[in-house]
Design an enzyme around this catalytic site. Sequence first.
Site, PDB file in Angstrom:
ATOM      1  CD  GLN A  71      33.313  35.584  43.007  1.00 29.82           C
ATOM      2  OE1 GLN A  71      34.071  34.668  42.730  1.00 29.82           O
ATOM      3  NE2 GLN A  71      32.794  36.365  42.081  1.00 29.82           N
ATOM      4  CE1 TYR A 119      36.048  31.776  45.208  1.00 32.85           C
ATOM      5  CE2 TYR A 119      36.165  32.547  42.952  1.00 32.85           C
ATOM      6  CZ  TYR A 119      35.741  31.620  43.871  1.00 32.85           C
ATOM      7  OH  TYR A 119      35.007  30.539  43.465  1.00 32.85           O
ATOM      8  CB  SER A 120      39.981  39.507  45.378  1.00 32.38           C
ATOM      9  OG  SER A 120      39.726  39.155  44.044  1.00 32.38           O
ATOM     10  CB  SER A 159      29.696  41.574  44.666  1.00 34.19           C
ATOM     11  OG  SER A 159      30.635  42.089  43.758  1.00 34.19           O
ATOM     12  CD  GLU A 216      33.545  36.046  38.563  1.00 39.27           C
ATOM     13  OE1 GLU A 216      33.270  37.034  39.279  1.00 39.27           O
ATOM     14  OE2 GLU A 216      34.594  35.399  38.695  1.00 39.27           O
TER      15      GLU A 216
END
Length: 422
Positions: free
Chosen positions: A141, A143-144, A178, A261
């Site tokens: 993912q 995202y951050s 990750s 999640e």
Amino acid sequence: MDATDTPELAAFRAEARAWLAQHAPAHAGKVRHRLHFEHADTAEEYEKAELASVEAAKAWQAALHAGGWAGISWPAAFGGRGGTPAQEAVFAEESDLADVSTGPLLIGLKMVGPTLMRHGTASQCAAHLGPLLRGERVWCQLYSEPEAGSDLAALRTRAVLDEAAGEWVVTGQKVWTSSARVADWAILLARTNTDVPKHQGITYFLVDMRSPGIEVRPLRQMNGSYHFNEVFLDAVRVPAAQVVGEVDGGWKVVHTTLAAERAMIGGGGGEKARALLALAQAHGRADDPLVRQRVAEVFTLDEILRFLGLKMRAAIARGVPPGPEGSIMKLLVARRAHEAALAALEIEGESALLAGADAPDGGAWQQQLLSAQGLRIGGGTDFIQLNAIAERILGLPRRRQPDRDVPFRELTARRRRGGDRP
């Protein structure tokens, strides 16, 4: 049989246990459960070990699919078994006892799959759900970002539509990703409109991680691993057909993913007290009253999480999707991991100062202590979870957000002038 099983669930557990007894031994212990791999002192060594774990997870997922155990609670229309969340939880419990896991595939199976089933198009589901169930793809993912962690809606990665080509051109940076180096696909949030408030101008994309313009750089963590990465996107072209939901409507879609999640993190980890008791017995400290108190504290967290899991399982069975209750479980899972590791090191005594092969149990508890800090950040920090509990469960007033209704373009202009930060 578990004491909480209904007769139907007990029969399912017996069936699962029999199948696992026949098929799990060939796959047991091959997927690593921790973010650290022994003898992986460099990023290259870690990637090699991570790839081996990924291949083991794919092989196990393929076996589950062949045996009719993939996607237990997924609807049959999407290729699943059409069972219940309670059955899926039971199978997860039995799998944990059999030491088999699909760990590296969980982002896809537990987050991407549910999101596509709810928000994806028929062609998106057809393209991705089958490979997920067969164990053919790893997802990550995106995202951050360096300036958009807890405040995810402050993300600055931009996606601009090339109408002639029917593609979005994405440029930006992501961080704390990750498994980015071993992922085949990613779910990506990017800003597609700067003239509206920050939550309203975000779009949710599916991105092929082998696309030109993607660069992945590993990040070394304090536990010695390279599980997290930073990802740079330089004019990456994403077909318009890979937008999930509506353009500028990604915040609605991402809520489904984030809830899944938190439920995944909150429902994972199994028991800790049993392992602590075994450790205390091995060190001759099982009768120490202070040790027994620490084990009891962890056992209490085990039981609270078990009952919260049963409650969430029952809600899902009634058709209620994972909600803010998942924030409670995520908080407790992170706390339990930390408390259990501290208790273990106290039990080990002076030998707790050792590391790696010199430490008891190969340093497993030392690694858990260091890795537990990631649980308090990933999937939303502890403070984000506390806010969700306060506002959505306890009904407390929302904290004041002066930037919530301000167009994102104005917020970035303020930053350049050195004014208020969102």
